[in-house]
Write a protein that holds these residues in place. Structure first.
Motif: not given
Ligand SMILES: C[S@@+](CC[C@H](N)C(=O)[O-])C[C@H]1O[C@@H](n2cnc3c(N)ncnc32)[C@H](O)[C@@H]1O
Ligand SMILES: CC(C)=CCC/C(C)=C/COP(=O)(O)OP(=O)(O)O
Ligand SMILES: [Mg+2]
Length: 294
Positions: A261-268
């Motif tokens: 999920l994190r890999a799809t966020s703008s906060l990578v």
């Protein structure tokens, strides 16, 4: 005053001990400068600031539609929920804790786990970190919450703490044991823990079944300036320091959804691929080890 009495007067002590080694100076500097949005924006969700990763299944209902204008906000809240769920599982393994007990959060970061421990058990929590910025942040949060008489962070080397021998009911390292020698670390926990007390770590470790640290593990070490140990090293160092594993839980399958999920966020931050690939190729594991101090 004993080392386990908390007062607001010394909550942000002016005395900052010199780091024990040039490496520790590097780590103090690293965490003093750290201000990644992936940590601050998640912490802003409810005021619990974590520097560890998440576990559990994604709540797709809470996330909703990716086209929704609120989707990114919901994604941040979901990542944060999974990080707090990780800390809850760590606390689940501390055993029976009373209000009069004192716990040690070794490598406490901004103090999210310390606050959660106090909120659950009503006990005192002593956090230690190499970073004065983090200790000040944690103490400020404790004051804002009105719990600074119970939760304190100090700038202190977790290998050489002021806690009296046998004075601590339970202690933990939440993703902070990869910065120290494990023999030195467990000798110190074993010293200040009561006999019958509980020690818990959640950590990433390289898997001896893979052979040696993979390129992904080396990449994670370089990214965080840490030195990931093997699962074998953890168990051996515990055995050598009167810490007898009561539970060893492989959290790797439970942490993968968080990373995906994190890999799809703008906060990578760029480290997502190394975690995902190393968990998938079996070279790296996310584990919880709870041990009894005997
Ligand atoms: C990845 S953060 C984890 C923070 C926290 N446990 C959490 O779950 O949010 C690593 C922490 O370990 C601390 N640390 C590393 N080496 C340390 C040492 N020798 N003594 C005390 N703290 C240390 C750093 O200062 C930092 O706060
Ligand atoms: C499991 C392993 C190997 C952890 C290494 C220690 C570490 C840096 C944890 C997360 O900190 P953070 O929350 O500051 O990192 P990020 O900015 O990536 O979220
Ligand atoms: Mg983080």
């Amino acid at each position: 005053m004993t080392s386990t009495e908390l007062t607001s007067a010394n909550a942000t002590s002016a005395f900052v001990p010199a780091p024990a080694s040039p490496y520790q100076s590097d780590i103090a500097r690293y965490w003093n400068q750290e201000a990644r949005p992936v940590n601050l924006r998640l912490g802003d969700v409810d005021g619990l600031y974590h520097h560890h990763y998440g576990i559990g299944d994604i709540d797709h209902t809470a996330l909703g539609d990716t086209e929704d204008s609120e989707y990114e906000k919901k994604l941040i809240a979901e990542l944060h929920r999974l990080e707090s769920a990780q800390a809850e599982v760590l606390l689940d393994h501390l055993g029976v804790i009373g209000q009069d007990d004192t716990l040690v959060d070794a490598g406490c970061g901004r103090g999210g786990s310390s606050v959660m421990a106090h909120q659950r058990f009503g006990c005192k929590v002593e956090g230690v970190t190499l970073s004065s910025t983090q200790a000040e942040f944690g103490n400020r949060r404790a004051k804002e919450l009105g719990i600074d008489d119970h939760v304190r962070a100090q700038v202190c080397n977790m290998l050489d703490t002021p806690f009296e021998k046998g004075s601590i009911a339970a202690s933990w390292n939440n993703e902070s044991s990869m910065y120290v020698d494990l023999d030195d670390l467990f000798a110190e926990h074993s010293r200040f823990l009561k006999v019958g007390g509980r020690y818990v770590t959640i950590t990433g470790c390289w898997n001896p079944r893979y052979g040696q640290p993979s390129k992904w593990v080396s990449q994670i070490n370089a990214h965080f300036e840490c030195n990931i140990h093997s699962r074998r090293e953890y168990l051996r160092a515990m055995a050598d320091n009167r810490l007898v594993p009561q539970a060893v839980v492989d959290l790797t399958p439970a942490t993968l959804p968080y990373w995906e999920l994190r890999a799809t966020s703008s906060l990578v931050t760029g480290i997502e691929e190394a975690f995902i690939e190393s968990y998938k190729d079996g070279s790296f594991q996310y584990v919880l080890i709870a041990a009894d101090r005997v």
